[in-house]
Design an enzyme around this catalytic site. Structure first.
Site, PDB file in Angstrom:
ATOM      1  N   ASP A  11       0.617  -1.140   0.132  1.00 19.26           N
ATOM      2  CA  ASP A  11      -0.016   0.041   0.042  1.00 19.26           C
ATOM      3  C   ASP A  11       0.975   1.164   0.068  1.00 19.26           C
ATOM      4  O   ASP A  11       2.045   1.098  -0.165  1.00 19.26           O
ATOM      5  CB  ASP A  11      -1.085  -0.163   1.075  1.00 19.26           C
ATOM      6  CG  ASP A  11      -0.501   0.167   2.523  1.00 19.26           C
ATOM      7  OD1 ASP A  11       0.931   0.174   2.748  1.00 19.26           O
ATOM      8  OD2 ASP A  11      -1.032   0.394   3.424  1.00 19.26           O
ATOM      9  N   CYS A  68       3.009  -3.102   3.969  1.00 16.21           N
ATOM     10  CA  CYS A  68       2.428  -1.779   4.603  1.00 16.21           C
ATOM     11  C   CYS A  68       2.989  -1.163   5.777  1.00 16.21           C
ATOM     12  O   CYS A  68       4.258  -1.377   5.863  1.00 16.21           O
ATOM     13  CB  CYS A  68       0.904  -2.400   4.920  1.00 16.21           C
ATOM     14  SG  CYS A  68       0.565  -3.267   6.232  1.00 16.21           S
ATOM     15  N   GLY A  69       2.172  -0.451   6.411  1.00 17.36           N
ATOM     16  CA  GLY A  69       2.940   0.348   7.410  1.00 17.36           C
ATOM     17  C   GLY A  69       3.742  -0.680   8.562  1.00 17.36           C
ATOM     18  O   GLY A  69       4.536  -0.361   9.016  1.00 17.36           O
ATOM     19  N   THR A  70       2.738  -1.714   9.046  1.00 13.41           N
ATOM     20  CA  THR A  70       3.402  -2.298  10.074  1.00 13.41           C
ATOM     21  C   THR A  70       3.434  -3.861   9.620  1.00 13.41           C
ATOM     22  O   THR A  70       4.027  -4.586  10.384  1.00 13.41           O
ATOM     23  CB  THR A  70       2.179  -2.480  11.356  1.00 13.41           C
ATOM     24  OG1 THR A  70       0.998  -2.943  10.810  1.00 13.41           O
ATOM     25  CG2 THR A  70       2.127  -1.076  11.923  1.00 13.41           C
ATOM     26  N   GLY A  71       2.882  -4.170   8.478  1.00 15.01           N
ATOM     27  CA  GLY A  71       2.751  -5.638   8.139  1.00 15.01           C
ATOM     28  C   GLY A  71       1.441  -6.430   8.479  1.00 15.01           C
ATOM     29  O   GLY A  71       1.143  -7.336   8.313  1.00 15.01           O
ATOM     30  N   VAL A  72       0.994  -5.729   9.667  1.00 17.45           N
ATOM     31  CA  VAL A  72      -0.138  -6.345  10.269  1.00 17.45           C
ATOM     32  C   VAL A  72      -1.388  -6.556   9.822  1.00 17.45           C
ATOM     33  O   VAL A  72      -1.942  -7.606   9.383  1.00 17.45           O
ATOM     34  CB  VAL A  72      -0.421  -5.555  11.754  1.00 17.45           C
ATOM     35  CG1 VAL A  72      -1.723  -6.181  12.481  1.00 17.45           C
ATOM     36  CG2 VAL A  72       0.495  -5.599  12.590  1.00 17.45           C
ATOM     37  N   GLY A  73      -1.820  -5.336   8.823  1.00 15.48           N
ATOM     38  CA  GLY A  73      -3.167  -5.531   8.236  1.00 15.48           C
ATOM     39  C   GLY A  73      -3.101  -6.422   6.755  1.00 15.48           C
ATOM     40  O   GLY A  73      -3.894  -6.941   6.635  1.00 15.48           O
ATOM     41  N   HIS A 101       9.073 -24.753   9.959  1.00 17.32           N
ATOM     42  CA  HIS A 101       7.979 -25.310  10.647  1.00 17.32           C
ATOM     43  C   HIS A 101       6.545 -24.861  10.084  1.00 17.32           C
ATOM     44  O   HIS A 101       5.691 -25.812  10.479  1.00 17.32           O
ATOM     45  CB  HIS A 101       8.240 -24.772  12.145  1.00 17.32           C
ATOM     46  CG  HIS A 101       9.466 -25.369  12.896  1.00 17.32           C
ATOM     47  ND1 HIS A 101       9.476 -25.319  14.186  1.00 17.32           N
ATOM     48  CD2 HIS A 101      10.361 -25.952  12.246  1.00 17.32           C
ATOM     49  CE1 HIS A 101      10.615 -25.744  14.421  1.00 17.32           C
ATOM     50  NE2 HIS A 101      11.264 -26.270  13.475  1.00 17.32           N
ATOM     51  N   ASN A 102       6.365 -23.871   9.597  1.00 13.49           N
ATOM     52  CA  ASN A 102       4.906 -23.397   9.461  1.00 13.49           C
ATOM     53  C   ASN A 102       4.650 -23.435   7.796  1.00 13.49           C
ATOM     54  O   ASN A 102       3.582 -22.927   7.555  1.00 13.49           O
ATOM     55  CB  ASN A 102       4.578 -22.211   9.780  1.00 13.49           C
ATOM     56  CG  ASN A 102       4.990 -22.076  11.413  1.00 13.49           C
ATOM     57  OD1 ASN A 102       5.920 -21.363  11.762  1.00 13.49           O
ATOM     58  ND2 ASN A 102       4.388 -22.843  12.176  1.00 13.49           N
ATOM     59  N   ARG A 112       6.994   1.124   8.532  1.00  8.14           N
ATOM     60  CA  ARG A 112       6.910   2.080   9.569  1.00  8.14           C
ATOM     61  C   ARG A 112       7.748   1.307  10.752  1.00  8.14           C
ATOM     62  O   ARG A 112       7.885   1.961  12.094  1.00  8.14           O
ATOM     63  CB  ARG A 112       5.609   2.276   9.823  1.00  8.14           C
ATOM     64  CG  ARG A 112       5.087   3.390   8.961  1.00  8.14           C
ATOM     65  CD  ARG A 112       3.670   3.726   9.107  1.00  8.14           C
ATOM     66  NE  ARG A 112       3.036   4.586   8.194  1.00  8.14           N
ATOM     67  CZ  ARG A 112       1.878   4.765   7.825  1.00  8.14           C
ATOM     68  NH1 ARG A 112       0.800   4.352   8.489  1.00  8.14           N
ATOM     69  NH2 ARG A 112       1.624   5.615   6.867  1.00  8.14           N
ATOM     70  N   ARG A 135       6.782 -33.818  11.099  1.00  4.64           N
ATOM     71  CA  ARG A 135       5.551 -33.624  12.208  1.00  4.64           C
ATOM     72  C   ARG A 135       5.275 -32.045  11.734  1.00  4.64           C
ATOM     73  O   ARG A 135       4.012 -31.699  12.066  1.00  4.64           O
ATOM     74  CB  ARG A 135       6.271 -33.784  13.530  1.00  4.64           C
ATOM     75  CG  ARG A 135       7.308 -32.610  13.767  1.00  4.64           C
ATOM     76  CD  ARG A 135       7.977 -33.197  15.251  1.00  4.64           C
ATOM     77  NE  ARG A 135       8.846 -32.028  15.612  1.00  4.64           N
ATOM     78  CZ  ARG A 135      10.239 -32.021  15.309  1.00  4.64           C
ATOM     79  NH1 ARG A 135      10.702 -32.768  14.374  1.00  4.64           N
ATOM     80  NH2 ARG A 135      10.931 -30.841  15.751  1.00  4.64           N
ATOM     81  N   HIS A 136       6.054 -31.437  11.272  1.00  6.90           N
ATOM     82  CA  HIS A 136       5.679 -29.932  11.012  1.00  6.90           C
ATOM     83  C   HIS A 136       4.604 -29.866   9.896  1.00  6.90           C
ATOM     84  O   HIS A 136       3.408 -29.308   9.927  1.00  6.90           O
ATOM     85  CB  HIS A 136       6.607 -29.143  10.581  1.00  6.90           C
ATOM     86  CG  HIS A 136       7.706 -29.005  11.685  1.00  6.90           C
ATOM     87  ND1 HIS A 136       7.580 -28.511  12.969  1.00  6.90           N
ATOM     88  CD2 HIS A 136       8.984 -29.338  11.727  1.00  6.90           C
ATOM     89  CE1 HIS A 136       8.512 -28.481  13.765  1.00  6.90           C
ATOM     90  NE2 HIS A 136       9.601 -29.175  12.944  1.00  6.90           N
ATOM     91  N   ARG A 139       1.261 -30.975  11.510  1.00  3.30           N
ATOM     92  CA  ARG A 139       0.563 -29.827  12.057  1.00  3.30           C
ATOM     93  C   ARG A 139      -0.108 -28.925  11.166  1.00  3.30           C
ATOM     94  O   ARG A 139      -1.213 -28.291  11.429  1.00  3.30           O
ATOM     95  CB  ARG A 139       1.415 -29.108  13.105  1.00  3.30           C
ATOM     96  CG  ARG A 139       1.778 -29.988  14.158  1.00  3.30           C
ATOM     97  CD  ARG A 139       3.273 -29.561  14.961  1.00  3.30           C
ATOM     98  NE  ARG A 139       3.487 -30.731  15.846  1.00  3.30           N
ATOM     99  CZ  ARG A 139       4.846 -30.953  16.313  1.00  3.30           C
ATOM    100  NH1 ARG A 139       5.904 -30.194  16.004  1.00  3.30           N
ATOM    101  NH2 ARG A 139       5.095 -31.761  17.279  1.00  3.30           N
TER     102      ARG A 139
HETATM  103  C1  RB5 Z   1      -1.984   2.669   6.417  1.00  2.34           C
HETATM  104  O1  RB5 Z   1      -1.998   3.914   7.105  1.00  2.34           O
HETATM  105  C2  RB5 Z   1      -1.473   1.392   7.423  1.00  2.34           C
HETATM  106  O2  RB5 Z   1      -2.952   1.471   8.302  1.00  2.34           O
HETATM  107  C3  RB5 Z   1      -1.469   0.231   6.588  1.00  2.34           C
HETATM  108  O3  RB5 Z   1      -0.206   0.412   5.960  1.00  2.34           O
HETATM  109  C4  RB5 Z   1      -0.812  -0.823   7.461  1.00  2.34           C
HETATM  110  O4  RB5 Z   1       0.016  -0.614   8.502  1.00  2.34           O
HETATM  111  C5  RB5 Z   1      -2.133  -1.700   8.241  1.00  2.34           C
HETATM  112  O5  RB5 Z   1      -1.886  -2.581   8.951  1.00  2.34           O
END
Ligand code: RB5
Length: 144
Positions: A11, A68-73, A101-102, A112, A135-136, A139
């Site tokens: 993004d 993305c910013g955190t990779g989380v989304g 393993h995964n 970020r 085994r992995h 799982r």
């Molecule tokens: C965008 O501002 C930000 O939310 C996106 O890049 C990402 O970090 C979401 O997880």
């Protein structure tokens, strides 16, 4: 594994890591297809997670990388797709073990959170590590 086909998506926040990651992936001998975004205009990361995740799940690409910013989304969105095992990594150890393993097939990184050199190190270990099966594999099969 050599000469893998890698699908890449990002993004507007993740774009800051894109050139560095493409450089790392191609230097290791793999082929990258860039599914965007291509500029810093604000976009919705789930659309790029879906684009890349569906291509990997369908077997059109060996692996995917999402920025993305955190990779989380990106990781949450990608993991909604059946067959995607996306890992968000901020350090190399988990990146390597997520392969061994995964059998992770998509890597999510946060621009970020990570400097480009750490992001490149994580990407290198993730690309080079192989799934150990056994085994992995049993799982992984329990939730696939
Ligand atoms: C965008 O501002 C930000 O939310 C996106 O890049 C990402 O970090 C979401 O997880």
């Amino acid at each position: 594994e050599k000469n893998m086909k890698i699908a890449l998506g990002c993004d507007h926040a993740g774009i800051d890591l894109k050139d560095a990651i493409i450089g790392t992936v191609t230097a290791l001998g793999h082929e990258v297809q860039d599914f965007g975004t291509y500029d810093r205009n604000s976009v919705d990361y789930p659309n790029y997670a879906r684009l890349v995740g569906e291509k990997v799940a369908a077997g059109e690409f060996d692996r995917g990388i999402l920025l993305c910013g955190t990779g989380v989304g990106m990781s949450i969105a990608a993991n909604k797709i059946k067959g995607v095992r996306c890992v968000v990594c901020t350090e190399p150890f988990s990146a390597q073990l997520s392969r061994r393993h995964n059998n992770s097939n998509v890597l999510a990184l946060g621009s970020r959170v990570l400097g480009s050199e750490l992001a490149q190190m994580i990407t290198t270990l993730w690309l080079e590590a192989e799934f150990e099966g056994g085994r992995h594999g049993r799982r992984v099969d329990l939730y696939e």
